[in-house]
Every structure is written in structure tokens, then in C-alpha cells.
Design a protein around this motif. Structure first.
Motif, PDB file in Angstrom:
ATOM      1  N   TRP A 107       1.033  15.494   2.175  1.00  0.00           N
ATOM      2  CA  TRP A 107       2.026  14.428   2.252  1.00  0.00           C
ATOM      3  C   TRP A 107       2.704  14.239   0.895  1.00  0.00           C
ATOM      4  O   TRP A 107       2.151  14.566  -0.143  1.00  0.00           O
ATOM      5  CB  TRP A 107       1.425  13.118   2.762  1.00  0.00           C
ATOM      6  CG  TRP A 107       0.179  12.643   2.078  1.00  0.00           C
ATOM      7  CD1 TRP A 107      -1.106  12.864   2.484  1.00  0.00           C
ATOM      8  CD2 TRP A 107       0.079  11.859   0.877  1.00  0.00           C
ATOM      9  NE1 TRP A 107      -1.985  12.276   1.615  1.00  0.00           N
ATOM     10  CE2 TRP A 107      -1.296  11.640   0.612  1.00  0.00           C
ATOM     11  CE3 TRP A 107       1.014  11.317   0.002  1.00  0.00           C
ATOM     12  CZ2 TRP A 107      -1.745  10.912  -0.478  1.00  0.00           C
ATOM     13  CZ3 TRP A 107       0.561  10.589  -1.091  1.00  0.00           C
ATOM     14  CH2 TRP A 107      -0.797  10.398  -1.323  1.00  0.00           C
ATOM     15  N   THR A 108       3.913  13.698   0.960  1.00  0.00           N
ATOM     16  CA  THR A 108       4.685  13.413  -0.255  1.00  0.00           C
ATOM     17  C   THR A 108       4.897  11.917  -0.439  1.00  0.00           C
ATOM     18  O   THR A 108       5.224  11.465  -1.529  1.00  0.00           O
ATOM     19  CB  THR A 108       6.053  14.112  -0.215  1.00  0.00           C
ATOM     20  OG1 THR A 108       6.725  13.740   0.993  1.00  0.00           O
ATOM     21  CG2 THR A 108       5.896  15.624  -0.264  1.00  0.00           C
ATOM     22  N   ILE A 109       4.733  11.155   0.647  1.00  0.00           N
ATOM     23  CA  ILE A 109       4.944   9.706   0.611  1.00  0.00           C
ATOM     24  C   ILE A 109       3.785   9.031   1.342  1.00  0.00           C
ATOM     25  O   ILE A 109       3.392   9.452   2.432  1.00  0.00           O
ATOM     26  CB  ILE A 109       6.268   9.312   1.292  1.00  0.00           C
ATOM     27  CG1 ILE A 109       7.442  10.057   0.657  1.00  0.00           C
ATOM     28  CG2 ILE A 109       6.481   7.794   1.243  1.00  0.00           C
ATOM     29  CD1 ILE A 109       8.711  10.017   1.477  1.00  0.00           C
ATOM     30  N   LEU A 110       3.262   8.012   0.717  1.00  0.00           N
ATOM     31  CA  LEU A 110       2.196   7.219   1.332  1.00  0.00           C
ATOM     32  C   LEU A 110       2.608   5.759   1.316  1.00  0.00           C
ATOM     33  O   LEU A 110       2.986   5.224   0.268  1.00  0.00           O
ATOM     34  CB  LEU A 110       0.889   7.375   0.558  1.00  0.00           C
ATOM     35  CG  LEU A 110      -0.191   6.306   0.833  1.00  0.00           C
ATOM     36  CD1 LEU A 110      -0.699   6.410   2.261  1.00  0.00           C
ATOM     37  CD2 LEU A 110      -1.312   6.415  -0.150  1.00  0.00           C
ATOM     38  N   ASP A 111       2.551   5.136   2.472  1.00  0.00           N
ATOM     39  CA  ASP A 111       2.699   3.683   2.574  1.00  0.00           C
ATOM     40  C   ASP A 111       1.356   3.150   3.037  1.00  0.00           C
ATOM     41  O   ASP A 111       0.839   3.558   4.075  1.00  0.00           O
ATOM     42  CB  ASP A 111       3.802   3.310   3.573  1.00  0.00           C
ATOM     43  CG  ASP A 111       5.174   3.643   3.035  1.00  0.00           C
ATOM     44  OD1 ASP A 111       5.516   3.139   1.957  1.00  0.00           O
ATOM     45  OD2 ASP A 111       5.903   4.420   3.684  1.00  0.00           O
ATOM     46  N   LEU A 112       0.793   2.254   2.234  1.00  0.00           N
ATOM     47  CA  LEU A 112      -0.511   1.678   2.529  1.00  0.00           C
ATOM     48  C   LEU A 112      -0.382   0.169   2.552  1.00  0.00           C
ATOM     49  O   LEU A 112       0.203  -0.421   1.642  1.00  0.00           O
ATOM     50  CB  LEU A 112      -1.531   2.086   1.453  1.00  0.00           C
ATOM     51  CG  LEU A 112      -2.889   1.374   1.450  1.00  0.00           C
ATOM     52  CD1 LEU A 112      -3.650   1.610   2.751  1.00  0.00           C
ATOM     53  CD2 LEU A 112      -3.705   1.816   0.248  1.00  0.00           C
ATOM     54  N   THR A 113      -0.906  -0.447   3.605  1.00  0.00           N
ATOM     55  CA  THR A 113      -0.966  -1.905   3.678  1.00  0.00           C
ATOM     56  C   THR A 113      -2.411  -2.310   3.931  1.00  0.00           C
ATOM     57  O   THR A 113      -3.155  -1.620   4.631  1.00  0.00           O
ATOM     58  CB  THR A 113      -0.061  -2.478   4.798  1.00  0.00           C
ATOM     59  OG1 THR A 113      -0.439  -1.903   6.048  1.00  0.00           O
ATOM     60  CG2 THR A 113       1.408  -2.185   4.505  1.00  0.00           C
ATOM     61  N   ILE A 114      -2.782  -3.440   3.331  1.00  0.00           N
ATOM     62  CA  ILE A 114      -4.138  -3.967   3.466  1.00  0.00           C
ATOM     63  C   ILE A 114      -4.011  -5.469   3.684  1.00  0.00           C
ATOM     64  O   ILE A 114      -3.326  -6.152   2.913  1.00  0.00           O
ATOM     65  CB  ILE A 114      -4.967  -3.719   2.181  1.00  0.00           C
ATOM     66  CG1 ILE A 114      -4.889  -2.265   1.736  1.00  0.00           C
ATOM     67  CG2 ILE A 114      -6.411  -4.171   2.382  1.00  0.00           C
ATOM     68  CD1 ILE A 114      -5.367  -2.019   0.311  1.00  0.00           C
ATOM     69  N   ASP A 115      -4.665  -5.985   4.725  1.00  0.00           N
ATOM     70  CA  ASP A 115      -4.632  -7.441   4.883  1.00  0.00           C
ATOM     71  C   ASP A 115      -5.980  -8.042   4.526  1.00  0.00           C
ATOM     72  O   ASP A 115      -6.970  -7.334   4.314  1.00  0.00           O
ATOM     73  CB  ASP A 115      -4.145  -7.863   6.276  1.00  0.00           C
ATOM     74  CG  ASP A 115      -5.125  -7.557   7.391  1.00  0.00           C
ATOM     75  OD1 ASP A 115      -6.347  -7.494   7.159  1.00  0.00           O
ATOM     76  OD2 ASP A 115      -4.663  -7.400   8.530  1.00  0.00           O
ATOM     77  N   ARG A 116      -5.997  -9.325   4.421  1.00  0.00           N
ATOM     78  CA  ARG A 116      -7.179 -10.055   3.927  1.00  0.00           C
ATOM     79  C   ARG A 116      -8.413  -9.846   4.804  1.00  0.00           C
ATOM     80  O   ARG A 116      -9.538  -9.953   4.334  1.00  0.00           O
ATOM     81  CB  ARG A 116      -6.821 -11.545   3.819  1.00  0.00           C
ATOM     82  CG  ARG A 116      -7.869 -12.391   3.162  1.00  0.00           C
ATOM     83  CD  ARG A 116      -7.967 -12.074   1.705  1.00  0.00           C
ATOM     84  NE  ARG A 116      -9.065 -12.837   1.122  1.00  0.00           N
ATOM     85  CZ  ARG A 116      -9.482 -12.692  -0.098  1.00  0.00           C
ATOM     86  NH1 ARG A 116      -8.887 -11.870  -0.905  1.00  0.00           N
ATOM     87  NH2 ARG A 116     -10.485 -13.393  -0.554  1.00  0.00           N
ATOM     88  N   THR A 117      -8.205  -9.528   6.082  1.00  0.00           N
ATOM     89  CA  THR A 117      -9.337  -9.321   6.985  1.00  0.00           C
ATOM     90  C   THR A 117     -10.038  -7.991   6.720  1.00  0.00           C
ATOM     91  O   THR A 117     -11.104  -7.728   7.265  1.00  0.00           O
ATOM     92  CB  THR A 117      -8.901  -9.339   8.460  1.00  0.00           C
ATOM     93  OG1 THR A 117      -8.073  -8.190   8.706  1.00  0.00           O
ATOM     94  CG2 THR A 117      -8.154 -10.621   8.812  1.00  0.00           C
ATOM     95  N   GLY A 118      -9.413  -7.141   5.892  1.00  0.00           N
ATOM     96  CA  GLY A 118      -9.966  -5.828   5.620  1.00  0.00           C
ATOM     97  C   GLY A 118      -9.298  -4.722   6.412  1.00  0.00           C
ATOM     98  O   GLY A 118      -9.576  -3.542   6.203  1.00  0.00           O
TER      99      GLY A 118
END
Length: 153
Positions: A107-118
Motif C-alpha cells: 500500500w501507498t496510503i493508509l487511513d487509520l481511525t481509532i475510537d475511544r471504545t477501542g
């Protein structure tokens, strides 16, 4: 039973991508207090997002945009930017390499999201990374607070 055992021995070992992703998430969460502007103080984070671009083929270049939505007790939610530690960036590269070893295109692009619940979400892109290809105004996280508030009134 013996046949299954022998087949298992002959197959190349698969790398545990989920475990590597867990390591990345823990590392990103540990980095959020390293703000670009100001001190973390007594804030609690609610949501984290990163957009990471990488081009190994051209001399190992990367560009990262980070955002953490956090608040001090009794105050409004704020959108803050933080630095990823070199150790976290190395974990991202390790994840990329492991995925490639498991038969995936790098991959060349990573979008990562993390919420408070884990809960976390990794989204991978395989096209030309915009910022590394000259679009320095590409800032996909610039309206993160507004988008988050629209989804979570």
C-alpha cells in the motif's frame, strides 16, 4: 492428521497482520500526547485519525497527517495535531512489508481511525500518494471535527 501436519510444515508461515495492526494502534495512541502546539494537560481523547503516505521505491519517503479529537473536562471537543514517533512509523512500515509478504500489493496510503471504545479501522490505498506526488494542499483530516460532530451529535 499426519498429512495436515506435513502440509502445514510445507506452507510458508503467514504473518499475523491483525497482531501487527494492534501494535500500530497501541503505538499511535501512545503518541497522541506529543502535540505540535501546546501541552496535553488533562485532556481525554475521543477519536484519532491518521493519513499516512509512503513511497519506498523512491528513497523511503513518507508524509503523515494526524488528528486527535480530545477535550478537557467540561470543555468543548477540540481538534489537535500530534507527531508520530519514529517507532510508530517503523511499525507502519513493518505492517506494509508483512502485508506484501502475505501476497498483497504494497500500500501507498493508509487511513487509520481509532475510537475511544477501542474500535479501529485500517483503510489502504494503492494509488499515487497525493502529498508525496506534489499536492501539498491534500489534507483529508482538515474537517475531521466537523465530520465527527455531524455523525455524533
Amino acid at each position: 492428521m499426519i498429512k495436515r501436519f506435513l502440509v502445514g510444515l510445507l506452507q510458508p508461515s503467514r504473518i499475523d497482520i491483525a497482531a501487527l495492526q494492534d501494535e500500530v494502534v497501541r503505538s499511535v495512541i501512545a503518541d497522541i500526547t506529543n502535540l505540535y502546539d501546546g501541552e496535553w494537560e488533562d485532556r481525554e481523547w475521543v477519536y484519532i485519525a491518521i493519513n499516512h503516505e509512503v513511497m519506498i521505491e523512491e528513497g523511503r519517503r513518507s508524509s503523515t497527517e494526524t488528528a486527535v479529537l480530545a477535550r478537557k473536562p467540561g470543555e468543548e471537543l477540540e481538534d489537535l495535531n500530534f507527531r508520530l514517533a519514529m517507532a510508530t512509523k517503523e511499525k507502519l512500515l513493518s505492517l506494509r512489508a508483512a502485508m506484501a509478504k502475505n501476497g498483497k500489493q504494497p500500500w501507498t496510503i493508509l487511513d487509520l481511525t481509532i475510537d475511544r471504545t477501542g474500535h479501529y479501522d485500517f483503510a489502504f490505498g494503492y494509488g499515487p500518494p497525493p502529498r508525496l506526488n506534489g499536492n501539498l494542499l491534500h489534507t483529508p483530516l482538515s474537517d475531521l471535527l466537523e465530520r465527527y460532530q455531524a455523525k455524533n451529535p
